[in-house]
Design a protein around this motif. Structure first.
Motif, mmCIF file in Angstrom:
data_model
loop_
_atom_site.group_PDB
_atom_site.id
_atom_site.type_symbol
_atom_site.label_atom_id
_atom_site.label_comp_id
_atom_site.label_asym_id
_atom_site.label_seq_id
_atom_site.Cartn_x
_atom_site.Cartn_y
_atom_site.Cartn_z
ATOM 1 N N LEU A 131 0.950 -1.020 0.183
ATOM 2 C CA LEU A 131 0.149 0.160 0.194
ATOM 3 C C LEU A 131 0.959 1.273 0.179
ATOM 4 O O LEU A 131 0.741 2.141 -0.910
ATOM 5 C CB LEU A 131 -0.971 0.044 1.154
ATOM 6 N N ASP A 138 0.925 4.009 -2.810
ATOM 7 C CA ASP A 138 0.551 5.369 -2.546
ATOM 8 C C ASP A 138 1.301 6.526 -2.583
ATOM 9 O O ASP A 138 1.246 7.528 -3.166
ATOM 10 C CB ASP A 138 0.332 5.418 -0.846
ATOM 11 N N GLY A 195 -2.486 2.314 -3.596
ATOM 12 C CA GLY A 195 -2.650 2.867 -2.282
ATOM 13 C C GLY A 195 -3.814 2.535 -1.493
ATOM 14 O O GLY A 195 -3.896 2.688 -0.451
ATOM 15 N N LYS A 196 -4.822 2.024 -2.238
ATOM 16 C CA LYS A 196 -6.071 1.767 -1.597
ATOM 17 C C LYS A 196 -6.670 0.483 -2.188
ATOM 18 O O LYS A 196 -6.778 0.455 -3.380
ATOM 19 C CB LYS A 196 -6.872 3.123 -1.636
#
Ligand SMILES: Nc1ncnc2c1ncn2[C@@H]1O[C@H](COP(=O)(O)OP(=O)(O)OP(=O)(O)O)[C@@H](O)[C@H]1O
Ligand SMILES: [Mg+2]
Lengths: 246, 317
Positions: free
Chosen positions: B194, B198, B265-266
């Protein structure tokens, strides 16, 4: 001026990017419990110097000594493991992750027996840390993206404060901050000095430099113009050193 | 305080979109197709069974997207894995077949991974090329022939078998989702994936080995595609170069609709499971409605477009 041994010694540091000379022949000593300000115009090479000390860039030539011993950083983690922490100009935060994951980025806590993340432990430690440093955020579980510029800056500084053992480098830590937040960051820097850490701070505000620093080091287009003790100089001299205009 | 509450609300709505969408489409089909057998246990079980390989691939893709990369080649990997496993099992045991099939997937993932992580080539271009490369290899490998899989323990384990009355494909789905979720949410590796997706620079200055993470997610995705190939071969009792050929859009849609960000990132593994089930349900419902194949494609394309734009709305992309 402290009489102790320097925590960090830089000797004849050179750095070139391709044909561009970013730093030439830079030497500086940083002492425990003392603040040095690094000033110079945009593109003078200040951030590059910070990245050399933190291991992100390797100097083209020159020597870095930590507690008298020559060190060669291969990447950022080797400098970190020796107690050097950095607040980068762009903060280096992961925006979609919660505050506590950012404070522990790359050093996450795990718990037995499966080695899974100890999120609760990290959240609690982070909450205690931001409360202690008076960084006002909704909670340690907030996502960075939802925080204001000042709050983000607070998180980046809190991270450096928490992990630093020897040296803290701050690259324009108050550039985006209001008056009250700036004062709070300056208090943080003073508390780091009381903990006997060596501090190098980059700032474009000479008022701030004279409030915080024991010494000022001036860079102009990669060249080290000189080092002055703040007690024995004034803003006019520093300005003429920065601009090269007498 | 008010802002905090509104943030929380927004977050919850964004996160639960997939579940509302899932429920909405389920209810729609349940009413409209009531007399066509949509709600029968047999039909619903079928949806889950058919979705198993999609879910497995989707989990791999969640990791890749979360790290800020993409894999377009997993559909071709499925065919290579299924075919190599089937050929290996013609005069060998199930174990050898499984190792060969998974190994092929992992090897393709590692090939992608080296080019992306260490040669620093964009994953979009690398996997676009390897998608074609391995689709071609799958075709020439058996001269477009279908290879039967007659190993009973294999077809039981990866296809029609049951454990305590539960179909093996359901068990594979549950196990893959469970392990995938734990790794994604509760391990340092998941956190580093992540962080890399990100803000790769922040990850790097925090001591995370960014290339290693990128390599690992592509290997993982290749391995999951390999497993998906085994599941196809087990259920269909045969392997053919067409396996996985049309799964690319389905899997990407499942992952995005499930709530994983396209640029890293998500993400969420559980969301990807429901995204996959949603895609399977859509497929099934449109067939039961008696639509011609061309019309199915059109309707599915439109629904995916709507679903993806709804789930991307409000996020930063
Ligand atoms: N990775 C890099 N590759 C090539 N050139 C670089 C790199 N990093 C910095 N430079 C160059 O080195 C010089 C010094 O840049 P640096 O970022 O250190 O300036 P600075 O003093 O921090 O400026 P500012 O006050 O704007 O932050 C600039 O000319 C910049 O373009
Ligand atoms: Mg700078």
């Amino acid at each position: 001026m402290t009489t102790s041994e320097p925590a960090l010694m830089l000797r004849n540091i050179h750095k070139t990017f391709g044909g561009l000379v970013a730093i030439q022949d830079f030497s500086l000593d940083l002492f425990p419990g003392s603040v040095v300000a690094l000033v110079g115009d945009n593109g003078a090479g200040k951030s590059t110097l910070v990245k050399i000390i933190s291991g992100v860039h390797r100097p083209t030539s020159g020597e870095i000594r930590l507690d008298g011993k020559t060190v060669k950083f291969t990447d950022a983690s080797s400098a970190r493991s020796l107690g050097i922490e950095v607040v980068y100009q762009d903060l280096a935060l992961a925006d979609e992750q919660p505050v506590y994951m950012n404070l522990f980025l790359g050093r996450e806590l795990t718990k037995k027996p499966f080695g899974l993340l100890d999120k609760e432990g990290m959240r609690r430690a982070s909450q205690a840390l931001v409360d202690d440093l008076n960084v006002r955020i909704p909670s340690a579980a907030s996502t960075i993206r939802d925080l204001s510029g000042g709050q983000r800056q607070g998180i980046a500084i809190a991270r450096a404060t928490h992990w630093a053992r020897k040296l803290v480098l701050l690259d324009e830590p108050t550039a985006a901050l209001g008056v009250a937040e700036t004062a709070r960051v300056e208090d943080l820097v003073r508390s780091l000095r009381k903990r006997d850490l060596a501090i190098l701070i980059i700032s474009h505000s000479l008022d701030q430099v004279f409030r915080l620093a024991d010494r000022v080091c001036v860079l102009r287009r990669g060249e080290q113009v000189g080092i002055r003790e703040t007690r024995h100089t004034d803003q006019n001299e520093i300005i003429s050193m920065i601009t090269g205009v007498r | 305080m008010f802002q905090l509450i509104s943030n929380l609300r927004q977050l919850n709505l964004e996160r639960s979109l997939i579940y509302f969408g899932f429920l909405g489409i389920f209810l729609f089909f349940a009413v409209v197709l009531h007399d066509d057998g949509f709600l029968t246990t047999r039909n619903l079980t079928n949806i889950v069974l058919q979705t198993a390989p999609i879910t497995v691939m989707a989990i791999g893709l969640v990791f890749v997207l979360s790290a800020g990369e993409i894999d377009l080649s997993f559909g071709s990997t499925v065919a290579v894995s299924a075919l190599t496993a089937a050929v290996a099992m013609q005069n060998s045991t199930m174990i050898v077949g499984v190792l060969v099939g998974l190994g092929a997937g992992i090897a393709i993932g590692a090939f992608n991974g080296v080019l992306v992580a260490y040669f620093r080539l964009p994953s979009f271009l690398v996997t676009l090329a390897t998608m074609g490369l391995f689709a071609g290899i799958a075709r020439s490998f058996t001269n477009l022939r279908s290879i039967p899989v007659i190993n009973d323990s294999f077809t039981g384990f990866f296809g029609s078998g049951k454990l305590f009355m539960v179909p093996s494909l359901v068990i594979w789905t549950i196990v893959a989702v469970f392990i995938g979720h734990i790794i994604y949410r509760n391990t340092r590796f998941g956190a580093h994936v992540l962080a890399v997706g990100d803000n790769a620079r922040a990850a790097q200055v925090s001591g995370i080995k960014v290339p290693r993470i990128k390599f690992a997610v592509l290997v993982l995705c290749g391995g999951m595609a390999g497993l998906a190939g085994l599941l196809y071969a087990g259920r269909l009792q045969a392997a053919k170069y067409t396996l996985g050929e049309t799964d690319l859009m389905t899997v990407i849609a499942a992952v995005i609709v499930g709530g994983t960000a396209l640029y890293g990132g998500k993400g969420t593994v559980i969301g990807a499971l429901f995204g996959s089930l949603l895609m399977g349900m859509l497929n099934n419902g449109l067939i039961l409605m008696g639509l011609a194949v061309s019309d199915q494609m059109i309707v599915r394309g439109i629904i995916i477009l709507v679903a993806v734009s709804v789930s991307l709305r409000g996020s930063r992309y």
